[in-house]
Enzyme design. Structure first.
Site, short mmCIF file in Angstrom:
data_model
loop_
_atom_site.label_atom_id
_atom_site.label_comp_id
_atom_site.label_asym_id
_atom_site.label_seq_id
_atom_site.Cartn_x
_atom_site.Cartn_y
_atom_site.Cartn_z
N HIS A 160 0.82 -1.23 0.00
CA HIS A 160 0.00 0.00 0.00
C HIS A 160 0.84 1.27 0.00
O HIS A 160 0.33 2.35 -0.26
CB HIS A 160 -0.86 0.07 1.27
CG HIS A 160 -1.95 -0.94 1.32
ND1 HIS A 160 -2.65 -1.34 0.22
CD2 HIS A 160 -2.48 -1.62 2.38
CE1 HIS A 160 -3.56 -2.24 0.59
NE2 HIS A 160 -3.47 -2.42 1.89
N GLU A 166 -3.50 3.08 1.65
CA GLU A 166 -2.93 3.49 0.35
C GLU A 166 -3.25 4.97 0.09
O GLU A 166 -2.39 5.73 -0.36
CB GLU A 166 -3.51 2.62 -0.78
CG GLU A 166 -2.92 3.00 -2.14
CD GLU A 166 -3.66 2.33 -3.30
OE1 GLU A 166 -3.93 1.11 -3.23
OE2 GLU A 166 -3.96 3.03 -4.28
S1 SF4 Z 1 -1.90 -1.84 -7.19
FE1 SF4 Z 1 -2.69 -3.06 -5.49
S2 SF4 Z 1 -4.02 -4.59 -6.50
FE2 SF4 Z 1 -2.70 -3.73 -8.09
S3 SF4 Z 1 -0.92 -5.11 -8.22
FE3 SF4 Z 1 -0.41 -3.44 -6.80
S4 SF4 Z 1 -0.91 -4.23 -4.77
FE4 SF4 Z 1 -1.99 -5.51 -6.26
#
Ligand code: SF4
Length: 277
Positions: free
Chosen positions: A73, A125
């Site tokens: 995140h 995130e």
């Molecule tokens: S953005 Fe989030 S869902 Fe997409 S690959 Fe990275 S960790 Fe996984």
């Protein structure tokens, strides 16, 4: 038992990469302090804890000179700097797609755009993304929450990686009438979308679905919801031990899907159990 596995399913690229980094760090250090749970899966956190993982909820909880880990995140610029200052080493597991959002957010702030982030303001995130913007930024869950007074000179939009593309389009359509200039970055990651599309496809050929993943994993819950809204009987389990054999008795063919934070070993345990039935 006749079963078919959704494709793609299970760990996304970013979480897989972060956990691999963490495993290497745990191999080389007696203990590693992660800023927040490194993965939304209690069984995997338990396994990593046996290898020396400690989960901290703030930089203050991490002892000076420790090895620290940043999960997929990501983290705000400020907290990142605090960790570097305090710790012997910092293993950065930030997903490259999340890092891209952070860079775009910083760029928009630097170029004088008012930044609007589509996402959940409480999500780590999003907190990390906000921590890369100099100045004010607005976080909204959808275009319905936009309530700007007066016309703006420059607005920049970006999104938490797991949002829906339709929501981003709706937000851009609303904001384009409230500003002289609009810049939109589509920073949605396709990993979640692809997993949801895979389970919809799977639902056409099976009579029930088993979804494996942590009960604290929102994307696992979304897979269960999608299966049920397709009219299927769907079971949400965290590990193979929770699978009720009685429930399987009248099923001819079942589908198996895993959340984006479910490690391979849990999926393998489940398929091994199904093969024996
Ligand atoms: S953005 Fe989030 S869902 Fe997409 S690959 Fe990275 S960790 Fe996984």
């Amino acid at each position: 038992m006749n079963f078919v596995i959704a494709n793609p399913t299970g760990l996304c690229f970013g979480v897989r990469r972060a956990i691999e980094y963490l495993e290497i760090a745990l191999h080389e250090n007696k203990s590693v302090y992660a800023m927040g749970n490194p993965i939304h899966n209690p069984q995997e956190v338990e396994r990593l804890s046996r290898l020396g993982l400690k989960v901290a909820s703030s930089v203050a909880e991490i002892p000076g000179g420790a090895a620290a880990f940043i999960r997929a995140h990501g983290l705000s610029r400020g907290k990142h700097a605090e960790l570097r200052e305090k710790c012997r080493m910092v293993i950065d597991g930030t997903c490259p797609f999340v890092r891209n959002v952070q860079k775009k957010a910083a760029e928009l702030g630097r170029e004088g755009y008012e930044v609007v982030v589509l996402g959940d303001s409480g999500h780590p995130e999003v907190k990390g993304i906000l921590g890369h913007i100099d100045g004010e930024a607005l976080v909204v869950k959808s275009e319905k929450y936009i309530n700007l007074r007066g016309r703006r000179a420059k607005i920049g939009i970006l999104s938490q990686t797991t949002q829906r593309e339709a929501d981003l389009a709706a937000l851009a359509s609303k904001l384009v009438f409230l500003t002289e200039e609009l810049r939109v970055y589509n920073t949605i990651c396709r990993a979640t979308v692809k997993r949801q599309e895979a389970i919809k496809k799977l639902a056409e050929s099976v009579d029930a679905v088993v979804v494996i993943g942590g009960r604290n994993s929102a994307n696992t819950g979304a897979l269960v919801e999608i299966s049920r809204s397709s009219g299927l009987d769907a079971k949400w389990i965290e590990h193979a031990g929770e699978l009720d054999e009685g429930w399987l008795r009248d099923k001819v063919k079942i589908g198996v899907a895993a959340g984006g934070s479910t490690p391979d070993w849990l999926v393998n345990d489940l398929t091994a159990k199904l093969l024996k039935l």
